[in-house]
Design a protein around this motif. Sequence first.
Motif, short mmCIF file in Angstrom:
data_model
loop_
_atom_site.label_atom_id
_atom_site.label_comp_id
_atom_site.label_asym_id
_atom_site.label_seq_id
_atom_site.Cartn_x
_atom_site.Cartn_y
_atom_site.Cartn_z
N LYS A 116 -43.73 43.58 49.32
CA LYS A 116 -43.79 44.77 48.47
C LYS A 116 -43.14 44.52 47.12
N MET A 117 -42.05 43.76 47.12
CA MET A 117 -41.37 43.47 45.86
C MET A 117 -42.15 42.48 45.01
N LYS A 124 -52.57 42.28 44.79
CA LYS A 124 -52.90 41.09 45.58
C LYS A 124 -53.19 41.42 47.05
N GLY A 125 -53.03 42.68 47.42
CA GLY A 125 -53.32 43.08 48.79
C GLY A 125 -52.47 42.38 49.83
N ILE A 130 -50.84 39.99 55.18
CA ILE A 130 -49.85 39.70 56.21
C ILE A 130 -50.40 40.09 57.58
N PHE A 131 -50.96 41.28 57.68
CA PHE A 131 -51.56 41.71 58.94
C PHE A 131 -52.64 40.72 59.39
N ASP A 132 -53.51 40.32 58.47
CA ASP A 132 -54.60 39.40 58.80
C ASP A 132 -54.05 38.04 59.25
N PHE A 151 -45.95 33.06 50.96
CA PHE A 151 -46.06 33.67 49.63
C PHE A 151 -46.43 32.65 48.55
N GLU A 152 -46.01 31.43 48.72
CA GLU A 152 -46.45 30.40 47.78
C GLU A 152 -47.97 30.22 47.86
#
Length: 222
Positions: A116-117, A124-125, A130-132, A151-152
Amino acid sequence: MKYAVNVLLATTLSLGLLSGCMAESTTATSTAAAATTNYTNGKQYATLSASIPTQAPSNQVEVTEIFWYGCPHCYELEPTINEYLKTKPANVYFNRVPATLGEKWTFHAKLFYVGKMLDSDGSKGIHTKIFDALHKQGRRIDNDDAIKRFFEAQGFTAAQVDTVLKSMELQTSLNYAKEVTNKSGIQSVPSLIVGGKYLTGPAMMSEGSKLIDVLNYLVNKK
């Protein structure tokens, strides 16, 4: 639990455990607001004995989704949540809060707030990704190194991720998630709380009851 819920809520929650993720499904659908429908306290919703802290502006009603990334029921609910976000009343402030009902849950709360941050405008959804990653790809993101790699891969630098992981804002957000989890008294997810005091969710939907309709009803409830 440090904070107790009333007997009615406890009974409702115990029934809800049958179709929710508990600490260590059914997707509700809707097509219209339930402006003229009456729902029953103890059936389609319950009243918390202690209100949870909310973040909505004073002129808005907060709808809080309490979820866990590891929960398949929360993942199945995503299309309904996305539908609701497209049609929700203008006076609704929608707030996602990750539950902290165990060590893994708390780590996933950290994962949520880092995302979120970094993706503050949602462009970027990251929440969906993350869920996927967990449910479609079967990935494990259960330590800081895994967070950094994830995240990278989404285009963020290692320095950006490190800054967020070390930030006071992240710790403040995690403390807030723990407070909401404790004060709500929830034992399973997904759960939704309206106005900080009315609890509902797909596990509380009887045949013919629709989650979005119930949310709209509770938003307008005095």
